[in-house]
Design a protein around this motif. Structure first.
Motif, PDB file in Angstrom:
ATOM      1  N   UNK B   1     -36.349 -51.205   6.260  1.00 17.31           N
ATOM      2  CA  UNK B   1     -35.797 -50.495   5.112  1.00 17.31           C
ATOM      3  C   UNK B   1     -34.425 -51.081   4.775  1.00 17.31           C
ATOM      4  N   UNK B   3     -30.665 -51.047   2.706  1.00 15.64           N
ATOM      5  CA  UNK B   3     -29.704 -50.057   2.248  1.00 15.64           C
ATOM      6  C   UNK B   3     -30.053 -49.660   0.816  1.00 15.64           C
ATOM      7  N   UNK B   4     -29.746 -48.430   0.451  1.00 19.67           N
ATOM      8  CA  UNK B   4     -30.009 -48.021  -0.931  1.00 19.67           C
ATOM      9  C   UNK B   4     -29.098 -46.872  -1.330  1.00 19.67           C
ATOM     10  N   UNK B   5     -28.984 -46.673  -2.636  1.00 17.75           N
ATOM     11  CA  UNK B   5     -28.387 -45.452  -3.159  1.00 17.75           C
ATOM     12  C   UNK B   5     -29.428 -44.791  -4.049  1.00 17.75           C
ATOM     13  N   UNK B   6     -29.450 -43.488  -4.019  1.00 18.09           N
ATOM     14  CA  UNK B   6     -30.382 -42.755  -4.875  1.00 18.09           C
ATOM     15  C   UNK B   6     -29.717 -41.504  -5.430  1.00 18.09           C
ATOM     16  N   UNK B   7     -29.854 -41.334  -6.724  1.00 14.98           N
ATOM     17  CA  UNK B   7     -29.467 -40.059  -7.328  1.00 14.98           C
ATOM     18  C   UNK B   7     -30.289 -39.900  -8.597  1.00 14.98           C
ATOM     19  N   UNK B   8     -30.761 -38.718  -8.851  1.00 11.51           N
ATOM     20  CA  UNK B   8     -31.560 -38.476 -10.042  1.00 11.51           C
ATOM     21  C   UNK B   8     -31.204 -37.107 -10.607  1.00 11.51           C
ATOM     22  N   UNK B 257     -37.564 -43.066  -6.309  1.00 10.37           N
ATOM     23  CA  UNK B 257     -37.544 -42.294  -5.057  1.00 10.37           C
ATOM     24  C   UNK B 257     -38.613 -42.740  -4.066  1.00 10.37           C
ATOM     25  N   UNK B 260     -37.423 -46.132  -2.192  1.00 11.65           N
ATOM     26  CA  UNK B 260     -36.017 -46.373  -1.834  1.00 11.65           C
ATOM     27  C   UNK B 260     -35.948 -47.389  -0.698  1.00 11.65           C
TER      28      UNK B 260
END
Lengths: 389, 389
Positions: B1, B3-8, B257, B260
């Protein structure tokens, strides 16, 4: 599928080393004077405390501290945090730790602008209308609190453990660095994993029909946790296993995404809260004891869901078995798995006897019957607790 | 996996009858003078247009209209919308329709406050720094555009179909009422389902390792779509099937999502865009032709992912078969499924011959090789197009 609304504004920052950017995140969300909330000091041992403090100081942030948040965070500690915030004009709360630390931070955030007693939010006497902004650095894969608005706090004087949920207490950001969980003690890796699975159970075992995607998302998390716990226990620094467990923990309770449009249960959490409100055992440990017994007690309410669970999650072969046999095999597989990874199976393992069963059962239904898969009255809760002795 | 950023931040409002609350939602997000964007008029036939307009008028909202957004929304139409907004002080854009309508609305929203040519956002000449707020009422299960910041627009004069993605163009809210999809014509139910599955493919076929939860979420959506399309085709008013397809469409592309920390591919979308930029065929129809051929062309890059796909999604029995045989069986199952539900299998089905293959291949790699599962140069794109003739 029922009608639903879903929104989750929390920003997730996932990856090794991301916690070292904490200064920039706090600045981005306008934090100038913050309350740093943490637990028993493991972050001091690992060096995370020193690093975080340095980054905050480098960013010009003024830091006040609330250390020693308890594993079941206590109302008295929350109130201390509220006082510290008020006395120092704190404008942002940073929680560094696991679920208890984050839950405590949320209660403080909601309590600061509220004139009454913060406990009102836990007893439905008041509704949260504003809260200080919160950020988190997560150090334990378990809670989901890093991506939802819920908080559980214990009123130790009254032996009450209660929860609130609010749209105002979603963290603005949560930093998930799986390498921070390499040092988590073995038992807390176990309890955290049980906690994740239990959060899924509370949503998955539902009477709502026609939710195939939601069910599969639940099963996906369960399978992934089951697959990864053993690896993390064998090699605590396994990067992939730790990352997978951490992301499973967040997804399991990220504002209810995996169970949108489904009625949730949450009776087992209610029962466990009564146990740990009196005996202060780790939440995940209590769930490992209670949940398989809840399953045994309620499975006939909707046997097809338990059959599906057994077959899809545990690979139970339904060939030549009755639905009941398949369902019970799935429940037994759950119990066996919890035991295999090292979770306790009986309340007696914590020295808990039957003395306070009646009181716990009474308290669990204080606001009425609990659960939705099967509505549990006092005698039902008592029976499940008795099975757990 | 990785690194990631997630926002929704998009708020989903899901359920029958929710579109009738549009007046209150617009008011909640401060819309006073809005642009109502819609397509070819099916919402007039179904009565949704009249109902929506009435609710908006009842709420005291001033409504300007941009009808006739094309199935592949055109730059000229977007520019017309921008002019209407500027001339009338529009402060909110409401898109009522499927992906094209929503994509068009996003481009308008970004274009209004921008001094230059809105096409700059699609050619990487400029970055979106602000946008008008958008809300949507979704009428087709397909795009995911209702819960992400992406937009695809066609510059018909230059035969270019290009995309942008921005955090500023996530809808504030999207109303998902599955009953609004009961009247979707058979072929668009098919193409929409292909589109959903293709969005998952672009994320699922990835070289990134150690992403078991993400893979299972992808497989969950694929399985649920496969299970429900046939039901919706047989009975267009099947409430459960329509609800499941609608939620699958949103989940398949809700800001990434389900994938990710995974490298995505998106080459097949790039290739399809070149086809529909010239021949104006439905996006999902083009994907149904292109994707199985892309799979055949690239599957050896990571055979284990294709084996997993075949076994888990299509139930291919790997017993006694080589990995390649299992993988190809999964790809064939995909092709067969698309054909079974009524999607075309060849470009020739749309009267498209080989005349412009070279130009399409050239345009697809205009900014360099495409895809990540296998980097595709011009000759690779040409080969896949040739397989699709």
């Amino acid at each position: 599928m029922n009608a639903f609304q879903f929104v989750n504004p929390t920003r997730i920052v996932f990856g090794e080393g991301e916690a070292d950017k904490i200064g920039q995140f706090i600045a981005e969300y306008g934090g100038r004077t913050i309350l740093l909330v943490y637990g028993s000091g493991s972050i001091k041992k690992t060096g995370l405390y020193d690093r975080t403090l340095k980054h905050l100081q480098d960013a010009g942030v003024t830091v006040h501290e609330l250390p020693n948040i308890e594993p079941n965070p206590r109302l008295t500690t929350v109130k201390k945090g509220i006082e510290t915030c008020r006395a120092n004009g704190v404008d942002f709360i940073l929680a560094v730790g696991g679920g208890s630390v984050i839950d405590g931070a949320k209660a403080i955030a909601a309590g600061v602008p509220y004139e009454g007693d913060v406990w009102d939010f836990f007893t439905n006497k008041a509704t949260i209308k504003e809260a200080l902004p919160i950020g988190t650095i997560l150090t334990l894969a378990a809670t989901g609190s890093e991506m939802n608005g819920s908080s559980v706090v214990t009123n130790w004087e009254e032996n009450l453990k209660r929860a609130f949920g609010s749209s105002y207490t979603y963290p603005k950001f949560s930093i998930l660095d799986p390498t921070l969980t390499y040092t988590v003690p073995r038992n807390h890796t176990v309890y955290g994993s049980v906690d994740i699975m239990s959060h899924v159970f509370e949503q998955y075992f539902s009477l709502t029909k026609n939710t195939p995607l939601q069910e599969r998302l639940c099963e996906s998390i369960l399978q992934t946790v089951i697959e990864n716990v053993g690896i993390a226990l064998e090699n605590p620094s396994d990067a992939a296993a730790r990352a997978n467990l951490m992301w499973c923990g967040t997804m399991a309770l990220n504002g209810g995404l995996i169970s949108v449009g489904m009625q949730n249960d949450w009776a087992s959490h209610g029962i466990e809260h009564e146990v740990s409100a009196i005996y202060d055992i780790p939440h995940g440990a209590g769930l490992a004891v209670i949940f398989p017994n809840w399953m045994k007690y309620v499975h006939e309410e909707r046997i097809d869901r338990f059959v599906q669970y057994a077959v899809r999650v545990w690979g139970v072969d339904p060939e030549g078995k009755s639905d009941k046999e398949v369902a019970l095999a799935g429940i037994q597989a759950t119990r066996d798995f919890f035991s295999r990874i090292g979770a306790e199976s009986r309340l007696a393992d914590f020295g808990i006897g039957g003395e306070k069963l009646d009181r716990m059962a009474e308290e669990a239904v204080r606001y009425g019957a609990i659960g939705s898969f099967k509505r549990l009255e006092k005698q039902d809760v008592y029976a499940i607790l008795e099975m757990s002795l």
